[in-house]
Design an enzyme around this catalytic site. Structure first.
Site, mmCIF file in Angstrom:
data_model
loop_
_atom_site.group_PDB
_atom_site.id
_atom_site.type_symbol
_atom_site.label_atom_id
_atom_site.label_comp_id
_atom_site.label_asym_id
_atom_site.label_seq_id
_atom_site.Cartn_x
_atom_site.Cartn_y
_atom_site.Cartn_z
ATOM 1 N N CYS B 96 0.885 -1.114 -0.111
ATOM 2 C CA CYS B 96 0.031 -0.117 0.051
ATOM 3 C C CYS B 96 1.077 1.107 0.109
ATOM 4 O O CYS B 96 0.515 2.084 -0.682
ATOM 5 C CB CYS B 96 -1.021 -0.037 1.291
ATOM 6 S SG CYS B 96 -2.182 -1.236 1.385
ATOM 7 N N ASP B 511 32.139 6.418 20.251
ATOM 8 C CA ASP B 511 32.385 7.488 20.484
ATOM 9 C C ASP B 511 33.127 7.455 22.013
ATOM 10 O O ASP B 511 33.253 6.178 22.438
ATOM 11 C CB ASP B 511 31.124 8.271 21.046
ATOM 12 C CG ASP B 511 31.264 9.573 21.947
ATOM 13 O OD1 ASP B 511 32.247 10.293 21.329
ATOM 14 O OD2 ASP B 511 30.930 9.729 23.183
ATOM 15 N N ASP B 720 26.591 13.634 20.070
ATOM 16 C CA ASP B 720 26.751 12.416 19.044
ATOM 17 C C ASP B 720 25.533 12.234 18.273
ATOM 18 O O ASP B 720 25.196 11.377 17.345
ATOM 19 C CB ASP B 720 26.832 10.980 19.792
ATOM 20 C CG ASP B 720 28.115 11.001 20.812
ATOM 21 O OD1 ASP B 720 29.037 11.663 20.156
ATOM 22 O OD2 ASP B 720 27.948 10.424 21.843
#
Lengths: 53, 819
Positions: B96, B511, B720
């Site tokens: 759809c 990080d 971040d």
């Protein structure tokens, strides 16, 4: 034979009653929040009381 | 009163919309009707109006109430183009979404169209010179979907009521299927042990009685979806379900009268199991949308509006002011709004009164509060920290900076699950193939001289056996089990689409601060130069107390019960340090560069003894941060602050390397600090990227992606967030900041880096299980197909294939519980 139909009748009635019970539970909001209650029971005060503090 | 030429609704002459279509003057009740009529005219489909005249009834009430003008508030006009967000009712599956997007993109003037699979929210951008909202909504409506303007609350209620509706349908299907199963088992037993024809027929009639609500009530959404699909000549999942369940049902009714075997259980179980899958899926979808609502809830719903009688602006006298609590939606640009300390700012605006610090970390990534005075701009969603502020609203609703960020995050979430698409693609080929097989069976039977009634029944039985009940469970169940297992281990996966990208990621970017290290700065040593050590600490702490930076906290925490100095004129230089005055004398605390440039009069190195210099150098070598204090333009103190490397980090990196991942560490910190940490976790120097700003982090990740890498980023801070969104998969650590959590696809509940290799392993496993599930779902039904073709299909076979494929899918998914 008659006993079988009697039992089927009872089964149908039981099934439909529990289905109606389920419909009632959904409609009355029992399933609306499946996460909230377990946290809410840890809250000491309701919102009204917090405002007064 | 004239009648709308499209929908036949009566319309007053003053409100009617007039248009000329293919040379005829037409009257319409609304832009929507005009748009559709135009499209129908342009596509040469006016036959529609002739056809419908014979048996036309006006649509349901909600259709008649449809009015394209209701979108006027939701449209954002730009330079020559406009954009609108809407919610589409009636979208069921990935196909759809595909159909709507393609349909819109083929509309003249539409420049962009995107449907979010999880939220069914559609963004459309178009050229205002070429098309208008009426045409666009008309186009969507012609496909059978109902567009509604997106308003946060409407959307939420929509989802709720959808879930509610699904639960009732599922519950009903489940209760009646349970009843049905009792009679089916009696019939199976009768098949093996003998049963009198009368009893059998009675049981079959009762089966018909309980199977009917399942098909006609619980199955309604599928029947509607199938009709919609067939209108567009698309063989979607709904078509398969309805063909399977419907043919089983009709075939069984016919068989009751012939005294044959019935397949009501197949019909009901298909619907029940697929509803269950859909329900599990809406649950997962609901959680995904909670993330979005979570972001939206950053948006306060009420605010205190300041009304100054007599003059809307200009005069801000304190007297005669009225403070009214109003809903944010009702506030317009130009209104004055008051914000108390601790409150979030509800809309974008310009400060006209008051002075305060505002935490804008969610927007900028800068953890220090931003100074706000009259004339400064404030942004929606940021938090006021100290003082009262009154500001004039400049932007509302979808124009605010926060709304634009939310849109970025949502756009990122609009990535659809390729696995889901795979299931739909398979169905797209499967349905026509089964239909062909069925027709072929019919013809073959006629060819071999059987009666046409027999041939028809055999052809139908092919359809009965083909529909795999377990198909609807294959993907949702694997995702549900896997994410539940992940959650119990502390890995929260936000959605199904993440699994595929995560399992193929080859580069892990970590990080440094808060991820590889503990992220908590501690003061290791402090030394005064020309003053007592503790006095230097007290001065520095008095200043740093006003800053929110982690280094500042370390210094303040180390002070304990000390009495602080009063600081005047505090300012922060982001990335450098802080300054202020104590009793009129300048005090600065900050990095070597900051103090060297602004804090002292002479040369930096000359102000320090050889011992302190070498000590500072060796601390920096070991990954510590050294900050300096200057008092009255003299260097007066040295502080060593360090962030410890987590002890699990080394092992996590080793495991990631074993899994053949490229591990890279990225940080805003200095190269020497980063290198020291890298040595501890055994990373090579070329895998370390130091001194990267939040934006640069995202850019580095983009570069890797351009190099063909699939990047998995782990971070925790607001700085971040851009990188987490940019990465193919972003994971936020335990106590990450809100915005990092919102941007991440995966949340690691504890700060144990070993969860990263675990999460990667889990997603690999989940993806494999999804593929296996699709295989098992189809296998038994395909194996049973020859029986149907040869006319030897029996309900027992249908029941066995149904049970086995469901059990295989369930059992296979359960293996994820042991990952």
């Amino acid at each position: 034979m008659w006993t079988i139909f009697f039992l089927i009748f009872i089964a149908l009635i039981t099934g439909i009653v529990s289905w109606l019970l389920f419909l009632w539970a959904v409609k009355s909001g029992q399933f609306n929040d499946l996460e909230g209650p377990k946290y809410r029971m840890l809250d000491d005060d309701d919102i009204g009381n917090n405002k007064n503090k | 009163m004239p009648e709308c030429d499209h929908c036949l609704l009566e319309v007053s002459a003053s409100r009617a919309v007039y248009d000329e279509i293919n040379g005829d003057e037409k009257v319409f009740c609304c832009q929507g009707c005009r748009g559709i009529a135009r499209m129908i005219g342009e596509e040469g489909l006016e036959e529609f109006y002739r056809r419908r005249n014979s048996s036309w009834t006006p649509g349901p009430p909600e259709d008649r109430a449809f009015d394209a003008s209701s979108f006027s508030g939701a449209i954002r006009y730009g330079d020559g183009d406009a954009e609108v967000d809407m919610v589409l009712d009636g979208i069921r599956c990935a196909s759809c979404v595909w159909l709507t997007e393609k349909l819109l993109m083929k509309t003249d003037g539409v420049t962009a169209a995107r449907v979010n699979y999880a939220t069914h929210r559609t963004s459309v951008r178009w050229n205002t010179a070429v098309t208008d909202i009426g045409k666009i909504t008309g186009r969507i409506r012609s496909a059978g979907y109902t567009p509604k303007p997106f308003l946060a609350n409407v959307h939420e209620e929509e989802l709720k009521s959808q879930q509610h509706d699904l639960l009732i349908r599922l519950g009903t299907a489940a209760f009646f299927s349970m009843q049905l199963m009792m009679y089916s088992i009696a019939l199976y037993a009768g098949y093996f042990q003998g049963i009198s024809p009368g009893t059998r027929q009675a049981l079959q009639f009762i089966s018909l009685l309980v199977a009917s609500p399942v098909l006609f009530y619980s199955g309604t959404p599928f029947i509607r979806g199938a009709l919609r699909g067939l209108q567009n000549l698309a063989f979607n999942m709904d078509v398969l379900i309805v063909t399977g369940a419907g043919s089983a049902y009709l075939y069984s009714i016919y068989q009751i009268f012939l005294g044959g075997e019935v397949y009501f259980d197949t019909s009901s179980m298909i619907i029940t199991l697929i509803l269950l899958g859909r329900y599990l899926e809406t649950g997962a979808k609901g959680r995904a949308s909670e993330v979005i609502t979570g972001l939206l809830s950053l948006n306060p719903k009420e605010a205190v509006v300041v009304r100054v009688p007599g003059s809307g602006d200009g005069d801000h006298g304190t007297y005669d002011r009225e403070y009214v609590t109003a809903s944010v939606a009702s506030i317009e640009a130009g209104d004055l709004v008051q914000i108390k300390p601790g409150e979030r700012i509800p809309l974008d605006g310009i400060v006209i009164e008051g002075e305060s610090g505002v935490d804008e970390s969610m927007l900028t990534g800068e953890s220090r509060p931003a100074d706000k005075r009259p004339g400064a701009e404030v942004f929606c969603g940021t938090q006021n920290l100290f003082g009262n502020l009154v500001f004039r609203v400049t932007r509302t609703g979808a124009d605010t900076v926060l709304s634009r960020i939310i849109k970025t995050v949502e756009d990122a979430q609009a990535r659809r699950a390729p696995v889901q698409a795979l299931a739909d693609r398979v169905v797209g080929y499967f349905v026509p193939a089964v239909l062909l097989l069925s027709v072929g069976t019919f013809m073959a039977w006629i060819y071999y001289g059987r009666e046409s009634a027999d041939a028809l029944m055999t052809a139908v039985s092919v359809l009965v056996i083909a529909c795999p009940c377990a198909l609807g469970l294959a993907t949702p169940l694997a995702i549900l089990t896997g994410t539940t297992r992940g959650a119990s281990k502390g890995v929260l996966i936000k959605g199904g689409d993440i699994i595929e990208t995560a399992q193929k990621s080859d580069t892990v970017v970590l990080d440094k601060t808060g991820t590889v290290t503990e992220g908590k700065q501690k003061l290791l040593s402090h030394e005064g130069i020309g003053m007592l050590d503790d006095e230097a600490l007290r001065l520095a702490a008095s200043l740093e107390r006003l800053s929110e930076h982690s280094i500042s906290r370390a210094i303040v925490d180390a002070c304990g019960e000390m009495q602080f100095h009063k600081i005047d004129g505090f300012t922060a230089a982001p990335g450098g340090g802080v300054r202020g005055r104590v009793g009129g004398k300048d005090v600065l605390v900050g990095s070597r560069n900051f103090i060297g440039a602004e804090g002292i009069s002479g040369s930096f190195d000359a102000a320090l003894s050889q011992r302190i210099l070498s000590e500072a150098a060796s601390h920096e070598q070991a990954g510590a941060t050294v900050v300096y204090l200057s008092f009255e333009k003299k260097l007066s103190g040295v502080f060593v602050i360090s962030d410890k490397v987590r002890k699990e980090s080394g092992e996590a990196v080793r495991r990631l390397k074993e899994m053949n991942h490229d591990v890279i560490m990225i940080t805003g910190d200095s190269a020497s600090t980063a290198a020291a940490v890298a040595r501890i976790i055994m990373l090579d120097d070329d895998k370390v990227m130091a001194q990267r700003s939040p934006v640069q982090k995202a850019e580095e990740i983009e570069k890797m992606q351009q190099g063909g890498k699939t990047v998995f980023m782990v971070g925790d801070g607001m700085n971040d967030a851009p990188a987490l969104i940019q990465a193919d998969v972003g994971a936020a650590m335990g106590r990450a900041t809100d915005i990092a959590l919102e941007s991440a696809d995966i949340v690691l509940m504890t700060s144990d880096l070993r969860l990263v290799p675990y999460a990667l392993g889990l997603t690999k496993k989940m993806y494999a299980v999804i593929k296996q599930n699709l295989f098992w779902a189809f296998l038994y039904n395909i194996v049973a197909l020859p029986l149907a073709v040869t006319g030897t299909l029996h309900p027992i076979v249908a029941a066995i294939s149904m049970t086995l494929s469901s059990l295989s899918v369930v059992g296979n998914s359960m293996r994820l519980k042991r990952v």
